[in-house]
Design an enzyme around this catalytic site. Structure first.
Site, short mmCIF file in Angstrom:
data_model
loop_
_atom_site.label_atom_id
_atom_site.label_comp_id
_atom_site.label_asym_id
_atom_site.label_seq_id
_atom_site.Cartn_x
_atom_site.Cartn_y
_atom_site.Cartn_z
N LYS A 10 9.21 17.75 -44.63
CA LYS A 10 9.47 19.04 -45.28
C LYS A 10 8.84 20.20 -44.51
CE LYS A 10 7.87 18.52 -49.49
NZ LYS A 10 7.38 17.14 -49.64
N ARG A 48 7.79 20.76 -58.96
CA ARG A 48 7.74 19.32 -58.72
C ARG A 48 8.12 18.55 -59.98
NH1 ARG A 48 2.25 18.80 -55.34
NH2 ARG A 48 3.17 18.83 -53.27
N ARG A 67 -1.04 8.92 -38.98
CA ARG A 67 -1.28 10.30 -38.63
C ARG A 67 -2.76 10.56 -38.37
NH1 ARG A 67 1.89 14.84 -42.07
NH2 ARG A 67 0.18 14.60 -43.52
N ARG A 91 -7.14 11.65 -42.15
CA ARG A 91 -7.43 12.39 -43.38
C ARG A 91 -7.35 11.49 -44.61
NH1 ARG A 91 -4.14 17.32 -44.77
NH2 ARG A 91 -2.64 15.64 -44.96
N ARG A 103 0.19 8.96 -53.98
CA ARG A 103 1.05 10.15 -53.85
C ARG A 103 2.52 9.77 -54.06
NH1 ARG A 103 -0.51 12.46 -48.12
NH2 ARG A 103 0.80 14.25 -48.63
#
Ligand SMILES: [Zn+2]
Length: 224
Positions: free
Chosen positions: A16, A91, A130, A163, A174
């Site tokens: 996104k 959301r 990541r 992270r 999530r």
């Protein structure tokens, strides 16, 4: 009416952010990512910003009506008269209803909800690999976008970290929240004819081209 009033939807890691940057470039739209506009309101020390600051500093979740009010403030600023790109709000169905009401009050409506889709296993693969530099947030991936030297940012030489948001337990959480809260919203936008789907597993250039083509068609339809 030729506004581009857009909402971006999709699981974390579907791309996104990348697509948002390109759309903002293409159409000079203001980009309203929830975290950013809250930070901006706090920095501007507006009435709403002061309220948001208290809540954030207490470690509480900023309530929907306050986020909506911050968005409305931006809608009324003149910068979003030709459209906007919302990311992170709405959301949930409740938030979408708030947004719809805010737009209707101003004689406006959403142009489209752009859904960038990616299956859970792809999201996990992308996010868990990541790594981000601590100084400027430059993003790498252990498989797809390796730094020249392990654990060090190519650009500023600072350390790369995994992270908390990108750790497997957090990703699973999530995704669960996304499926639980946002999928009903996706269905709602589908029923109301606003939803446009894009395959987030395709290369970013291709996704971008597809979104642009879709927006061009929407504009033609509007002019008929
Ligand atoms: Zn860096």
């Amino acid at each position: 009416m030729s506004e581009r009033n857009l909402v971006l939807l999709g699981p974390p890691g579907a791309g996104k952010g990348t697509q948002a940057e390109r759309l903002v470039d293409d159409f000079s739209l203001p980009y309203y990512a929830t975290g950013n506009i809250l930070r901006e309101a706090i920095a501007a020390e507006s009435e709403l910003g002061k309220k948001a600051k208290e809540i954030v500093e207490a470690g509480d979740l900023v309530p929907d009506d306050l986020i909506s009010a911050v968005i409305e403030e931006r809608l009324d600023s003149g910068e979003a008269d030709d459209g906007f790109l919302l990311d992170g709000f709405p959301r949930t169905i409740g938030q979408a209803e708030m947004l719809q009401e805010a737009l209707e009050k101003r004689g406006r409506r959403l142009t489209a909800a752009l859904l960038i889709e990616a299956p859970d296993e792809e999201v996990v693969r992308r996010l868990s690999g990541r790594r981000q530099c601590v100084k400027n947030g430059h993003v790498y991936h252990v498989d797809f976008n390796k730094p020249k030297h392990d654990g060090v940012c190519d650009i500023d030489g600072t350390k790369l970290v995994h992270r908390e948001d990108d750790k497997p337990e957090t990703i699973a959480h999530r995704l669960a929240v996304y499926h639980d809260q946002t999928e009903p919203l996706v269905e709602r936008y589908d029923e109301t004819g606003l939803l446009r789907r894009f395959d987030g597993t395709r290369p970013p250039d291709e996704v971008h081209g597809h979104i642009r083509a879709t927006l061009a068609v929407l504009r033609l339809e509007e002019d008929l």
